[in-house]
Design an enzyme around this catalytic site. Structure first.
Site, mmCIF file in Angstrom:
data_model
loop_
_atom_site.group_PDB
_atom_site.id
_atom_site.type_symbol
_atom_site.label_atom_id
_atom_site.label_comp_id
_atom_site.label_asym_id
_atom_site.label_seq_id
_atom_site.Cartn_x
_atom_site.Cartn_y
_atom_site.Cartn_z
ATOM 1 N N ASN A 1 31.776 35.370 -15.081
ATOM 2 C CA ASN A 1 31.535 34.933 -16.465
ATOM 3 C C ASN A 1 30.513 33.807 -16.580
ATOM 4 O OD1 ASN A 1 33.473 36.612 -17.866
ATOM 5 N ND2 ASN A 1 35.059 35.409 -16.859
ATOM 6 N N ILE B 1 36.631 38.361 -8.290
ATOM 7 C CA ILE B 1 37.936 38.850 -7.854
ATOM 8 C C ILE B 1 38.904 38.855 -9.025
ATOM 9 C CG2 ILE B 1 37.604 38.041 -5.482
ATOM 10 C CD1 ILE B 1 39.662 35.789 -6.151
ATOM 11 N N ASP B 2 38.658 37.989 -10.024
ATOM 12 C CA ASP B 2 39.578 37.855 -11.160
ATOM 13 C C ASP B 2 39.554 39.076 -12.078
ATOM 14 O OD1 ASP B 2 40.055 35.340 -10.146
ATOM 15 O OD2 ASP B 2 38.769 34.312 -11.593
ATOM 16 N N MET C 1 45.534 34.023 -7.252
ATOM 17 C CA MET C 1 44.432 33.476 -8.033
ATOM 18 C C MET C 1 44.207 34.344 -9.268
ATOM 19 S SD MET C 1 41.878 32.535 -4.854
ATOM 20 C CE MET C 1 40.800 31.437 -5.760
ATOM 21 N N GLY C 2 43.319 33.883 -10.151
ATOM 22 C CA GLY C 2 43.011 34.676 -11.337
ATOM 23 C C GLY C 2 42.892 33.900 -12.635
ATOM 24 N N ARG C 3 43.209 32.612 -12.607
ATOM 25 C CA ARG C 3 43.107 31.774 -13.806
ATOM 26 C C ARG C 3 43.872 32.371 -14.986
ATOM 27 N NH1 ARG C 3 36.710 30.594 -14.099
ATOM 28 N NH2 ARG C 3 36.736 32.863 -14.085
ATOM 29 N N ARG D 1 40.364 36.293 -1.029
ATOM 30 C CA ARG D 1 38.991 36.711 -1.366
ATOM 31 C C ARG D 1 38.058 36.646 -0.149
ATOM 32 N NH1 ARG D 1 37.080 31.564 -5.122
ATOM 33 N NH2 ARG D 1 36.006 30.378 -3.496
#
Length: 389
Positions: A107, A134-135, A178-180, A287
Site C-alpha cells: 500500500n 504478505i498481508d 502478522m497482518g496489521r 515472511r
C-alpha cells in the site's frame, strides 16, 4: 534509442519479492529498448542518493538464486518522502537516463509510486507498480505475491504445533500472526485442518471486534472437551471501541508500538481460567521462509515482474500489474492493469463471507478461495490416538 530502467523495492520483504525482481531483470535483459537495468540499493531513499547498481551485468546462473532467496536482494526502506524529494527524483531519473521506473511493494509503496507517476506525467518517464505484500491487503486485486507463501508457512506451522499439543494435551497455545488490520494470514491457518476437531480450534481476525468474554468461554469449552487447544490470532485485534486489545508500550512521532497480542491472551487464559497457556509469535519467520515458499506464489511473482517491464516498454504508465482469478474449476489468473490511484493506501480486509457468524473462525468459502495459493497438500501425519477415537 535505448534507455535505462530502475527497479525499487519498498516496505517489508516477502519470500518471493526477489522472484519479481528476477522477472524484471530477465525480461529487461531480453528487450532491445533497455540499456542498463538499475536496482535502487536500499529502497526509495537510494533514489535520492543515486545509489544504483546495474543488475543486468549479473549472470543468468547467479540470477536463478533470486528465485529461492527471501528478503530483498537490493534492499528496501520505509523512508518518509517529502514533496521536495519527489521533485528531486525527476532530475535524478534524467541524469541517469532512466525512462522506466518500477516500484515493487504494498500500500505505502503504491502511494509513492502514484506520486512519482504524477510528477513524471509531463516527462518521458513511465512509472509502473508491481504488487507485493504478505498481508494481502492491496485493494482491487484478488491477492498479492507474498501472501501465498506466508499462508503456506502459517498452515504448515499450525499443523505441526497441533501435533505437539495433541501429543501432550495439557495447555492452550496462542499463535500470533502478522497482518496489521487485515486477517488474511491468520485466516490461512485454517488450511492446517484435515478432520473435525483438528487445530486451529479458534481463529480471531481484526475484521471483527474482539470480545474477551466470548473468547474465554470458547477456550474453556474446548479445553474441557479436548485438553489441548490451539488458537490463532491476528496482531491487529481490536476491541469494540476500535482500540488495540493490548496497551501501547512505546510511542514515536510516526508510530505506536504495542505488546504481543498472543502473550496478552495467554496471560489472560492463565489468570481468568486457571489453565496453562503459552504464546508463540513466528513474526518474521513467516515472511522469510524460502523452505516453505509456495510455487504458485513464486511463479506469479515472476510473472508480474516480467509484465511490468512489458507494460512500461509499451509506453503505458501510472498503473499497477494486478492479479485476478479466472472463473472455473481450474485455478488460473489474469493480470489486468490497475490505475495506481485505485490502490494508493487503500486497504483490503476479509469480506464478511469469509468469516463465521461468531467471529471465531473462517468459512468454507475462504478455504476454497485460499487453498490453490499454497500449491500443495500438507503432510499426512500418523497419530495412533486418532485410531482409538
Amino acid at each position: 534509442m535505448k534507455a535505462n530502467l530502475l527497479v525499487v523495492h519498498g516496505g517489508g520483504p516477502t519470500a518471493v519479492m526477489n522472484s519479481s525482481l528476477y522477472g524484471v531483470i530477465m525480461e529487461a535483459k531480453q528487450n532491445q529498448a533497455i540499456d542498463k537495468i538499475y536496482g535502487a540499493i536500499g529502497g526509495t531513499e537510494a533514489i535520492l542518493t543515486g545509489n544504483f547498481l546495474d543488475l543486468g551485468l549479473t549472470s543468468d546462473e547467479q540470477l536463478e538464486r533470486l528465485l529461492h532467496t527471501p528478503g530483498t536482494a537490493i534492499g528496501s526502506s520505509r523512508f518518509a518522502l517529502e514533496d521536495e524529494h519527489y521533485r528531486q527524483m525527476v532530475e535524478i531519473f534524467k541524469q541517469h537516463k532512466i525512462k522506466y521506473v518500477l516500484f515493487n511493494g504494498g500500500n505505502g509503496t503504491m502511494d509513492t509510486c502514484g506520486k512519482v507517476y504524477r510528477i513524471c506525467q509531463d516527462e518521458d518517464i513511465c512509472v509502473i507498480g508491481i504488487p507485493k505484500t504478505i498481508d494481502n491487503d492491496l485493494a482491487i486485486i484478488d491477492h498479492a505475491p507474498g501472501f501465498g507463501s506466508a499462508a503456506k508457512y502459517i498452515a504448515h506451522s499450525v499443523a505441526g504445533v497441533a501435533q505437539d499439543v495433541k501429543a501432550l494435551p495439557i495447555h492452550v497455545t496462542v499463535i500470533e500472526t502478522m497482518g496489521r488490520n487485515a486477517g488474511w494470514i491468520t485466516a490461512a491457518s485454517a488450511l492446517a485442518r484435515k478432520a473435525k476437531d483438528d487445530a486451529p480450534h479458534l481463529i480471531y481476525l481484526p475484521e471483527r471486534p474482539f470480545n474477551e468474554a466470548e473468547f474465554l468461554a470458547d477456550v474453556e469449552e474446548l479445553y474441557q472437551r479436548l485438553g489441548g487447544v490451539v488458537v490463532v490470532v491476528s496482531e491487529g485485534l481490536k476491541n469494540e471501541q476500535g482500540e488495540s486489545i493490548v496497551p501501547p508500550i512505546f510511542k514515536t512521532d510516526r508510530a505506536i508500538y504495542y505488546g504481543d497480542v498472543s502473550a496478552h491472551l495467554a496471560n489472560l487464559i492463565i489468570k481468568k481460567l486457571g489453565i496453562k497457556a503459552r504464546s508463540e509469535k513466528p513474526g518474521l519467520l513467516g515472511r522469510a521462509s524460502s523452505y516453505l515458499q509456495s510455487k504458485v506464489d513464486r511463479d506469479e511473482a515472476v510473472r508480474v515482474g516480467r509484465e511490468a517491464v512489458q507494460v512500461a516498454i509499451s509506453g503505458e504508465s501510472g498503473v499497477m500489474i494486478g492479479i485476478d482469478r479466472v472463473p472455473g474449476e481450474t485455478y488460473q489468473i489474469k493480470t489486468p492493469r490497475i490505475p495506481l490511484d485505485q490502490v494508493m493506501l487503500h486497504e483490503k480486509t476479509l469480506p464478511e463471507a469469509f468469516i463465521n457468524a461468531r467471529g471465531n473462525d473462517v468459512t468454507a468459502e475462504f478455504i476454497d478461495w485460499c487453498a490453490p495459493l499454497i500449491d500443495d497438500d500438507l503432510p499426512q501425519f500418523l497419530n495412533f490416538k486418532d485410531q482409538q477415537q
